[in-house]
Write a protein that holds these residues in place. Structure first.
Motif, PDB file in Angstrom:
ATOM      1  N   TYR A  36       0.840  -1.200   0.000  1.00 39.56           N
ATOM      2  CA  TYR A  36       0.000   0.000   0.000  1.00 39.56           C
ATOM      3  C   TYR A  36       0.879   1.256   0.000  1.00 39.56           C
ATOM      4  CZ  TYR A  36      -3.276   3.573   1.542  1.00 39.56           C
ATOM      5  OH  TYR A  36      -4.016   4.721   1.646  1.00 39.56           O
ATOM      6  N   THR A  39       2.744   1.682  -3.444  1.00 39.12           N
ATOM      7  CA  THR A  39       1.910   2.206  -4.523  1.00 39.12           C
ATOM      8  C   THR A  39       1.579   3.680  -4.283  1.00 39.12           C
ATOM      9  OG1 THR A  39      -0.034   1.278  -3.398  1.00 39.12           O
ATOM     10  CG2 THR A  39       0.913  -0.007  -5.198  1.00 39.12           C
ATOM     11  N   SER A 180      -7.654   5.148  -6.776  1.00 41.55           N
ATOM     12  CA  SER A 180      -6.640   4.099  -6.719  1.00 41.55           C
ATOM     13  C   SER A 180      -7.015   3.148  -5.596  1.00 41.55           C
ATOM     14  CB  SER A 180      -5.256   4.718  -6.464  1.00 41.55           C
ATOM     15  OG  SER A 180      -4.310   3.735  -6.116  1.00 41.55           O
ATOM     16  N   LEU A 182      -6.408  -0.706  -3.897  1.00 42.12           N
ATOM     17  CA  LEU A 182      -5.738  -2.003  -3.790  1.00 42.12           C
ATOM     18  C   LEU A 182      -6.747  -2.950  -3.146  1.00 42.12           C
ATOM     19  CD1 LEU A 182      -2.223  -0.896  -2.569  1.00 42.12           C
ATOM     20  CD2 LEU A 182      -2.636  -2.324  -4.562  1.00 42.12           C
ATOM     21  N   TRP A 223      -4.445  -4.015  -7.932  1.00 41.75           N
ATOM     22  CA  TRP A 223      -4.392  -2.553  -7.963  1.00 41.75           C
ATOM     23  C   TRP A 223      -5.175  -2.061  -9.166  1.00 41.75           C
ATOM     24  CZ3 TRP A 223       0.530   0.843  -9.086  1.00 41.75           C
ATOM     25  CH2 TRP A 223       0.260   2.164  -8.722  1.00 41.75           C
TER      26      TRP A 223
END
Length: 230
Positions: A36, A39, A180, A182, A223
């Motif tokens: 996390y 990214t 975005s 995950l 993702w």
């Protein structure tokens, strides 16, 4: 003001497969948590923003002393520092966070308030060297808050990592430029806990998105990146 007058907002989150976002009972592995953060770093954002409840563990607990002087403090933005490499932003309309420090891991703290907060609390923030912005008299105007963050601190890109209500408020105001997520390999199954966007108890602010990219990441995370269709 135009879009260029506010930061580019990326809502970056780790929801379960069923869209829940309260992670404390999930027992996420350190590998997932690191993914996390990795990214998030790819966005090169100058700031991240969360709400009061999420910020409480970072803020700590200090005492807000009563002032000896009764002179009112003007409801004007207070900028303690504008040259930080990164900023941690708290949405705290009522001024309830009792900060121990003006920084979180060397990231300068900015707290966003309404004009309803007490003079004692403003004096407390000033003494701690914590920057604050006013987002409205009794309710936050999120667009205006973003414009101030750009104008006062030069923030061009911001990660929104809030709870469901904050994310939902940004969604309703059409202030999310990118999503975005995950997606964790977890089915939460709970009822009544926050989801990725909690904007309305009735019909929510429907937003159509287009997929930008899809990747499988470490720890069986997926993702997904989307941008709104405008």
């Amino acid at each position: 003001m135009s879009e260029a007058k506010r930061p580019y907002v990326i809502c970056h989150m780790v929801p379960s497969l069923d869209g829940r976002i309260v992670t404390r009972h999930w027992k996420l592995s350190s590998r997932m948590l690191a993914e996390y953060e990795r990214t998030a770093e790819t966005f090169d954002a100058e700031a991240w923003m969360i709400g009061r409840i999420s910020m409480e563990p970072y803020a700590g607990k200090a005492r807000v002393p009563a002032r000896k002087r009764a002179q009112p403090i003007p409801r004007k933005d207070f900028i303690a520092r504008r040259d930080a490499e990164s900023y941690a932003i708290a949405l705290d309309p009522s001024g309830k966070l009792t900060w121990k420090s003006a920084s979180i891991d060397e990231e300068h703290v900015i707290t966003v308030l309404t004009e309803q907060v007490s003079d004692d609390y403003l004096a407390f923030l000033q003494a701690k060297g914590i920057s604050y912005l006013f987002g409205g008299k009794a309710k936050l105007n999120l667009r205006r808050v973003l414009e101030k963050l750009r104008a006062r601190f030069g923030i061009k890109k911001l990660l929104l990592e809030g709870g469901g209500r904050i994310n939902g408020s940004f969604l309703a105001a059409d202030l999310i430029d990118e999503l975005s997520v995950l997606v964790a390999p977890i089915a939460d199954g709970s009822i009544g806990t926050p989801s990725l966007f909690d904007a309305s108890e009735k019909k929510g602010p429907i937003r159509h998105l287009e997929l930008v990219s899809l990747e499988k990441r470490a720890g069986d995370l997926v993702w997904l990146r989307y941008k709104p269709k405008r």
